[in-house]
Design an enzyme around this catalytic site. Sequence first.
Site, PDB file in Angstrom:
ATOM      1  N   HIS A  83      -7.496   5.201   5.520  1.00  0.00           N
ATOM      2  CA  HIS A  83      -6.520   3.809   5.013  1.00  0.00           C
ATOM      3  C   HIS A  83      -5.090   4.083   4.738  1.00  0.00           C
ATOM      4  O   HIS A  83      -4.021   5.217   4.341  1.00  0.00           O
ATOM      5  CB  HIS A  83      -7.077   3.979   3.246  1.00  0.00           C
ATOM      6  CG  HIS A  83      -7.066   2.335   2.968  1.00  0.00           C
ATOM      7  ND1 HIS A  83      -5.604   2.572   1.537  1.00  0.00           N
ATOM      8  CD2 HIS A  83      -7.091   1.469   2.690  1.00  0.00           C
ATOM      9  CE1 HIS A  83      -5.104   1.220   1.500  1.00  0.00           C
ATOM     10  NE2 HIS A  83      -6.622   0.284   2.011  1.00  0.00           N
ATOM     11  N   HIS A 101       0.838  -0.978  -0.045  1.00  0.00           N
ATOM     12  CA  HIS A 101       0.165   0.044   0.025  1.00  0.00           C
ATOM     13  C   HIS A 101       0.757   1.434  -0.268  1.00  0.00           C
ATOM     14  O   HIS A 101       0.178   2.213  -0.305  1.00  0.00           O
ATOM     15  CB  HIS A 101      -1.316   0.203   1.287  1.00  0.00           C
ATOM     16  CG  HIS A 101      -2.118  -1.218   1.390  1.00  0.00           C
ATOM     17  ND1 HIS A 101      -1.606  -2.664   2.139  1.00  0.00           N
ATOM     18  CD2 HIS A 101      -2.749  -1.737   0.240  1.00  0.00           C
ATOM     19  CE1 HIS A 101      -2.132  -3.312   2.084  1.00  0.00           C
ATOM     20  NE2 HIS A 101      -3.008  -2.468   1.638  1.00  0.00           N
ATOM     21  N   SER A 133      -6.039  -9.355  -3.123  1.00  0.00           N
ATOM     22  CA  SER A 133      -5.241  -9.346  -2.720  1.00  0.00           C
ATOM     23  C   SER A 133      -5.375 -11.220  -1.918  1.00  0.00           C
ATOM     24  O   SER A 133      -5.117 -11.677  -0.751  1.00  0.00           O
ATOM     25  CB  SER A 133      -5.283  -9.000  -1.372  1.00  0.00           C
ATOM     26  OG  SER A 133      -6.384  -8.537  -0.741  1.00  0.00           O
ATOM     27  N   ASN A 151     -10.482  -2.396  -1.618  1.00  0.00           N
ATOM     28  CA  ASN A 151     -11.008  -3.094  -3.379  1.00  0.00           C
ATOM     29  C   ASN A 151     -12.188  -4.202  -2.951  1.00  0.00           C
ATOM     30  O   ASN A 151     -12.998  -4.865  -3.889  1.00  0.00           O
ATOM     31  CB  ASN A 151      -9.620  -3.826  -4.170  1.00  0.00           C
ATOM     32  CG  ASN A 151      -9.450  -4.659  -3.786  1.00  0.00           C
ATOM     33  OD1 ASN A 151      -9.791  -5.551  -4.312  1.00  0.00           O
ATOM     34  ND2 ASN A 151      -8.869  -4.497  -2.600  1.00  0.00           N
ATOM     35  N   GLU A 185      -2.670   3.447   1.947  1.00  0.00           N
ATOM     36  CA  GLU A 185      -2.483   4.105   0.912  1.00  0.00           C
ATOM     37  C   GLU A 185      -2.504   5.316   1.303  1.00  0.00           C
ATOM     38  O   GLU A 185      -1.912   6.383   0.571  1.00  0.00           O
ATOM     39  CB  GLU A 185      -3.139   3.213  -0.512  1.00  0.00           C
ATOM     40  CG  GLU A 185      -2.393   3.612  -1.589  1.00  0.00           C
ATOM     41  CD  GLU A 185      -3.278   3.124  -3.215  1.00  0.00           C
ATOM     42  OE1 GLU A 185      -4.319   2.725  -2.705  1.00  0.00           O
ATOM     43  OE2 GLU A 185      -3.876   4.104  -3.163  1.00  0.00           O
TER      44      GLU A 185
HETATM   45  C1  2E4 Z   1      -2.388  -2.491  -2.748  1.00  0.00           C
HETATM   46  C2  2E4 Z   1      -2.655  -1.478  -3.217  1.00  0.00           C
HETATM   47  O1  2E4 Z   1      -6.100  -1.556  -0.934  1.00  0.00           O
HETATM   48  P1  2E4 Z   1      -7.335  -1.837  -0.599  1.00  0.00           P
HETATM   49  O2  2E4 Z   1      -6.934  -2.250   1.173  1.00  0.00           O
HETATM   50  O3  2E4 Z   1      -7.925  -2.823  -1.553  1.00  0.00           O
HETATM   51  O4  2E4 Z   1      -5.878  -3.344  -0.247  1.00  0.00           O
HETATM   52  P2  2E4 Z   1      -5.645  -4.867  -0.647  1.00  0.00           P
HETATM   53  O5  2E4 Z   1      -4.168  -5.334   0.169  1.00  0.00           O
HETATM   54  O6  2E4 Z   1      -6.174  -5.807  -0.186  1.00  0.00           O
HETATM   55  O7  2E4 Z   1      -5.406  -5.278  -2.285  1.00  0.00           O
HETATM   56  C3  2E4 Z   1      -4.300  -5.012  -2.385  1.00  0.00           C
HETATM   57  C4  2E4 Z   1      -4.175  -3.774  -2.655  1.00  0.00           C
HETATM   58  C5  2E4 Z   1      -2.426  -3.177  -2.435  1.00  0.00           C
HETATM   59  C6  2E4 Z   1      -4.376  -3.119  -3.562  1.00  0.00           C
HETATM   60  N1  2E4 Z   1      -3.782  -1.236  -3.688  1.00  0.00           N
END
Ligand code: 2E4
Length: 403
Positions: free
Chosen positions: A191, A141, A334, A291, A193
């Site tokens: 979050h 992230h 993920s 996501n 990110e």
């Molecule tokens: C990094 C950036 O951002 P999210 O909470 O969707 O992260 P997740 O770890 O579930 O998915 C991978 C990811 C990692 C997505 N965007």
Amino acid sequence: MSTRGAPRLRRDLLAVYLGSGWGNARVPARKAPGSVVAVTEPTSLAGASAFPDDVPARTPGVDADPERRILLAAPRGYCAGVDRAVDTVEKALEHYGAPVYVRKEIVHNKFVVETLSKRGAIFVSETDEVPEGARVVFSAHGVSPLVHQEAAARNLETIDATCPLVTKVHKEAVRFAKGDYDILLIGHSGHEEVEGTHGEAPEHIQIVNSPDEVDSIEVRDPDKVVWISQTTLSVDEAMETVKRLREKFPNLHDPPSDDICYATQNRQVAVKKLAPECDVVIVVGSANSSNSVRLVEVAAEAGAGAAYRVDKADEVREEWVRDAKTVGLTSGASVPEILVRDVITRLGELGIGHVEEVRTASEDIMFSLPKNLRADLKAAGVQPDRPHKVRQTGTKGARAERR
Ligand code: 2E4
Ligand code: SF4
């Protein structure tokens, strides 16, 4: 130390996949041999995106009603950034040995984090929990420059597994801050990110959580405003926010390219396509996975009778699907494919045994490992099993449908 475990694992898993039977076949109501469920804990979690996912698994032995079906979204599951990040931790463990510290969850998936913990990864919240001089991996992230500074101050050996598509947004933020823009970062406060991107230029960036927040935003010069975004938002909601921003700031600048990444878009397009046909849509993914949660919302908005998120198969409740003829199934970026296969098995046990794939795009993207890890592996004579350069193709499917 050798890093040959991962390729070996891939062959193992590939054999399981090949043994599971291909095609959109109706499954006879009997016990099928060679169930894919036999593998509940793969030797490695990386490489899943390298598997062909263009055909669904055959549901193992069930008394399935041939009139009831699963619509399986494709693309689903691992994106290139997750595959790289998970591979980074696995290769670091193999090459340097345990423990390897990881700042925050490498990706937001319980199963991935638990599995890597068992193998010697130690997940920490902040760099000050890492012993001086130890090795730490930064999650997919991304992190703010301050975190890099803190790590340097503690002499930590860092391996940065930030997804290159997140890094791209960081660079945009830096560039627009240098141009003295007011930057409106569409994303969810708190979050990781968003914290990382915000940290690139905190004095220039305001976070916009939703369309409703637009009214209260104030900027220095309405003609020098740009929006950027988190990579994993709902495309429709983000576009609504941009529309509202543009109404307020008609000269709003756009980022040079999509910040909501190819994987996020592709998974949303696929679930949108199948949702109107579904009595219920099940999304595999963890609660803190932005996501994955967006996929539940997108499915519900696109017309699914109901939409639920589960971490794993045993969370699928019988009453959700008792009266369902058509169940949609997808997974967040993920999520290892093995968890989806387990849900297919669970649905099969609940009498839904006919699997049809709904594909809206194909992905052919793989990112190289972080540079310093790659260099260490090379120095040790380990052959890389992924490209040395970032390769980005196959993103057009989602864009074509969206525009
Ligand atoms: C990094 C950036 O951002 P999210 O909470 O969707 O992260 P997740 O770890 O579930 O998915 C991978 C990811 C990692 C997505 N965007
Ligand atoms: Fe990178 Fe997109 Fe995957 Fe996030 S969802 S890790 S931005 S490829």
